[in-house]
Design a protein around this motif. Structure first.
Motif, mmCIF file in Angstrom:
data_model
loop_
_atom_site.group_PDB
_atom_site.id
_atom_site.type_symbol
_atom_site.label_atom_id
_atom_site.label_comp_id
_atom_site.label_asym_id
_atom_site.label_seq_id
_atom_site.Cartn_x
_atom_site.Cartn_y
_atom_site.Cartn_z
ATOM 1 N N UNK A 1 0.851 -1.191 0.000
ATOM 2 C CA UNK A 1 0.000 0.000 0.000
ATOM 3 C C UNK A 1 0.886 1.239 0.000
ATOM 4 N N UNK A 2 0.465 2.262 -0.712
ATOM 5 C CA UNK A 2 1.232 3.501 -0.721
ATOM 6 C C UNK A 2 1.040 4.208 0.618
ATOM 7 N N UNK B 1 -2.596 4.893 10.373
ATOM 8 C CA UNK B 1 -3.290 5.738 9.414
ATOM 9 C C UNK B 1 -2.451 5.964 8.158
ATOM 10 N N UNK B 2 -1.150 6.130 8.317
ATOM 11 C CA UNK B 2 -0.287 6.428 7.176
ATOM 12 C C UNK B 2 -0.021 5.209 6.301
ATOM 13 N N UNK B 3 0.096 4.035 6.908
ATOM 14 C CA UNK B 3 0.581 2.865 6.165
ATOM 15 C C UNK B 3 -0.481 2.203 5.300
ATOM 16 N N UNK B 4 -1.759 2.397 5.621
ATOM 17 C CA UNK B 4 -2.787 1.732 4.828
ATOM 18 C C UNK B 4 -2.750 0.230 5.052
ATOM 19 N N UNK B 5 -3.203 -0.537 4.048
ATOM 20 C CA UNK B 5 -3.244 -1.988 4.164
ATOM 21 C C UNK B 5 -2.709 -2.610 2.889
ATOM 22 N N UNK B 6 -1.680 -3.444 3.031
ATOM 23 C CA UNK B 6 -1.085 -4.110 1.872
ATOM 24 C C UNK B 6 -2.075 -5.058 1.210
ATOM 25 N N UNK B 7 -1.905 -5.239 -0.095
ATOM 26 C CA UNK B 7 -2.704 -6.200 -0.838
ATOM 27 C C UNK B 7 -1.866 -7.405 -1.235
ATOM 28 N N UNK C 1 -6.362 -11.013 -7.169
ATOM 29 C CA UNK C 1 -5.727 -9.811 -6.636
ATOM 30 C C UNK C 1 -6.565 -9.256 -5.500
ATOM 31 N N UNK C 2 -5.919 -9.025 -4.380
ATOM 32 C CA UNK C 2 -6.518 -8.286 -3.268
ATOM 33 C C UNK C 2 -5.881 -6.907 -3.274
ATOM 34 N N UNK C 3 -6.619 -5.900 -3.714
ATOM 35 C CA UNK C 3 -6.046 -4.569 -3.926
ATOM 36 C C UNK C 3 -5.584 -3.946 -2.611
#
Length: 591
Positions: A53-54, A200-206, A226-228
């Motif tokens: 995740x960006x 909050x900053x890292x988001x969630x990897x796919x 794909x799990x976005x």
């Protein structure tokens, strides 16, 4: 066995048995449990790819980036394809990728399984060089393999892959580094807001699962799942990058000039509580390798005894409780004995006839003790809590210290006497700034704010709520203390160096003994400080300066005052805050 009929029957029986085994196995594969075998086959021919995740950026109040993510890759390998050519690949990677070691790479290239992480945060330029080198070498190998038998051909250099693995970049280097913090190699925050806001900053990897061929390459148009990834939020701070830069440079000059251990400058917006500057020195450059530097934010993680700046709070409490007013006159001796302890002022004198404004202007410890006797300890403690001492600031900053207020509502006389003038309690710099800000704001405490809001990938702003404001003293009491503080920067006060041409300035000096490392539990260090606000008759900003253990002189007004003047002047000019044109009130210091 010599009889043909017997041999025929035995042969037929063996063939029938083998065919029955095949048939039974076929029934199991296709009828009884086909899904598990299909899944096993799929697993054998698929390979997972992590989709990072960006990470959200950290911006100043105007959108200037303090911390952003830039494109980079992680180099991975499929050891089932790289084990035979591991020495060549390890040699190439070690030569191209900074920070990698041949032995570590070799171990990864030859490990069991089909996935190995070889290197983090590799720039696209370096990966392009590696790809070019691999292509060139493989062309040579193909040429050399021509005409050779299959078992004599040299294997191609294959099995290396990449995944997105962004680099965290800090475009302004040291600016706000202690506040923003850093991100580690694993992409997680290690210190500061990068750590505190990591979720909050890292988001969630796919994740993606791709079918691959025998060489481990993705098969075009083949089935894949794909799990976005879910991008992280951007954090927009209340800090002003320009003012932060100026304050950091100015406190650096002061720390070096007065040979102090460290220094801090904080600027707070009076009406909103927003922190425009949280500047510290020493600091560090998060773009460079960290070698033993402290990653702490002293402005909120370090506590100390505030000294005479704290008299602002004591006088505000006394004024609100109607124990003093601008008409209060005191006879102030050169010293006072409290529980057999002799307490003196910072300057020798005989008995002085001081107004309460004169007590503040001269920064008299003795006068403050005499005035504070009018209030009981329980009531005083309630005021201290109201001003935020001994309590979290509400910033939820990692590593924050809440400071220290003596326990209980019944203090020894000596404890009460020393706390009244700023010794015997401990604060962090943001706590002290917010307390002074309450006086500047007409007696209303504004919880300090550092994160203004969050921004999602669609540009939507998500407000970051704070605790509601609270009144801690009356507007009249705050105004009276503000008037006392104006005398500090006027003729006869202790901080003429803090005056700003054209503006009315309210301020207070501080010089306090400190304990700490190397003191053996005793006082052996000092902190000098200056806090103030301007314009005094219509406050816009509070600025607080503190120097820890200056060894080239010791004066709150002489050392902190000039830094206050320069930083406050910069803030007033940048935000186009004009002088009000009102004259400073003439307040007598003696009677």
């Amino acid at each position: 066995m010599g009889r043909p009929a017997l041999r025929l029957r035995l042969t037929f029986g063996v063939v029938a048995l083998v065919l029955s085994l095949f048939a039974g196995r076929l029934i199991v594969l296709q009828g009884v449990d086909p899904d598990s075998y299909a899944l096993a086959a799929t697993k054998e021919n698929t390979r997972p790819f992590l989709l990072h995740a960006s990470r959200g950026a950290i911006l100043d109040r105007n959108g200037v980036p303090f911390s952003v993510s830039e494109d980079a890759v992680a180099i991975t390998a499929d050891p089932t394809l790289t084990s035979k050519v591991a020495p060549q690949l390890a040699t190439l990677l070690a030569a191209k990728v900074p920070g990698t070691k041949y032995d570590d790479l070799l171990a990864g290239l030859t490990k069991k399984g089909r996935y190995a992480l070889l290197a983090h945060k590799v720039s696209p330029q370096i990966w392009n060089q590696i790809e070019t080198e691999l292509k060139a070498r493989n062309e040579v190998i193909v040429e050399q393999n021509k005409g050779k038998a299959q078992d004599a051909k040299a294997p191609l250099l294959t099995g290396l892959y990449t995944e997105s693995d962004p680099i965290r970049s800090h475009p302004y280097g040291t600016v706000a580094a202690n506040v923003v913090g850093v991100v580690g190699d694993e992409g997680k925050g290690l210190a500061g807001l990068e750590y505190g806001l990591n979720d909050k900053l890292s988001g969630k990897d796919g994740k993606a699962m791709y079918e691959v061929d025998a060489k481990g390459n993705k098969i075009p148009n083949a089935d894949h799942t794909v799990e976005e990834p879910k991008p992280g939020l951007t954090a927009q701070l209340t800090l002003d990058a320009d003012l932060q830069w100026f304050a950091e440079k100015r406190i650096e000059q002061a720390v070096k000039q007065y040979k102090a251990e460290s220094g801090t400058v904080i600027v707070q917006d009076v009406k909103t509580g927003e922190l425009l500057t949280v500047a510290n020195f020493p600091t560090y450059d998060p773009n460079k390798p960290l070698k033993g530097q402290s990653l702490k934010n002293p402005a909120i993680e370090q506590i100390y005894e505030p000294g005479s700046v704290h008299k602002i709070v004591t006088m505000a409490a006394l004024a609100d409780a109607n124990k003093i007013s601008l008409d209060t006159n005191l006879q102030v001796p050169g010293s006072i004995v409290v529980q057999r302890r002799v307490i003196k002022d910072h300057f020798p004198h005989g008995t002085l006839n001081l107004t309460i404004a004169g007590v503040i202007a001269k920064s008299s410890n003795v006068g403050t003790i005499i005035a504070s006797k009018e209030m009981g300890v329980p009531q005083y403690v309630r005021y201290l809590k109201g001003f935020g001492f001994g309590e979290p600031t509400g910033l939820n900053y990692p590593g924050e210290s809440r400071g220290r207020v003596p326990a209980g509502d019944e203090w020894p006389d000596l404890t009460y006497a020393t706390v009244s003038f700023g010794q015997g309690l401990a604060v962090n710099a943001i706590q002290m700034t917010a307390a002074v800000n309450a006086v500047a704001n007409g007696g209303v405490y504004m919880p300090p704010k550092l994160v203004k809001n969050y921004i999602d990938t669609n540009g939507n702003q998500i407000p970051n709520p704070t605790a509601p404001p609270r009144r801690v003293v009356s507007e009249t009491a705050a105004k009276e203390v503000s008037t006392m503080m104006e005398a500090v920067t006027a003729k006869g006060g202790t901080a003429l160096q803090a005056a700003i041409d054209g503006y009315r300035v309210a301020g207070k000096t501080g010089t306090a003994q400190q304990t700490g490392e190397g003191c053996g539990g005793r006082y052996c260090k000092w902190a000098t400080s200056f806090a103030g606000f301007a314009p005094a008759d219509n406050p816009r900003f509070v600025t607080y300066v503190v120097l820890q253990n200056p060894t080239n002189g010791r004066s709150g007004g002489g050392q902190g005052g000039p830094v206050f003047r320069d930083v406050m002047s910069y803030a007033l000019q940048k935000y186009v805050v004009p002088p009000t044109g009102a004259k400073q009130p003439l307040v007598p210091l003696t009677w």
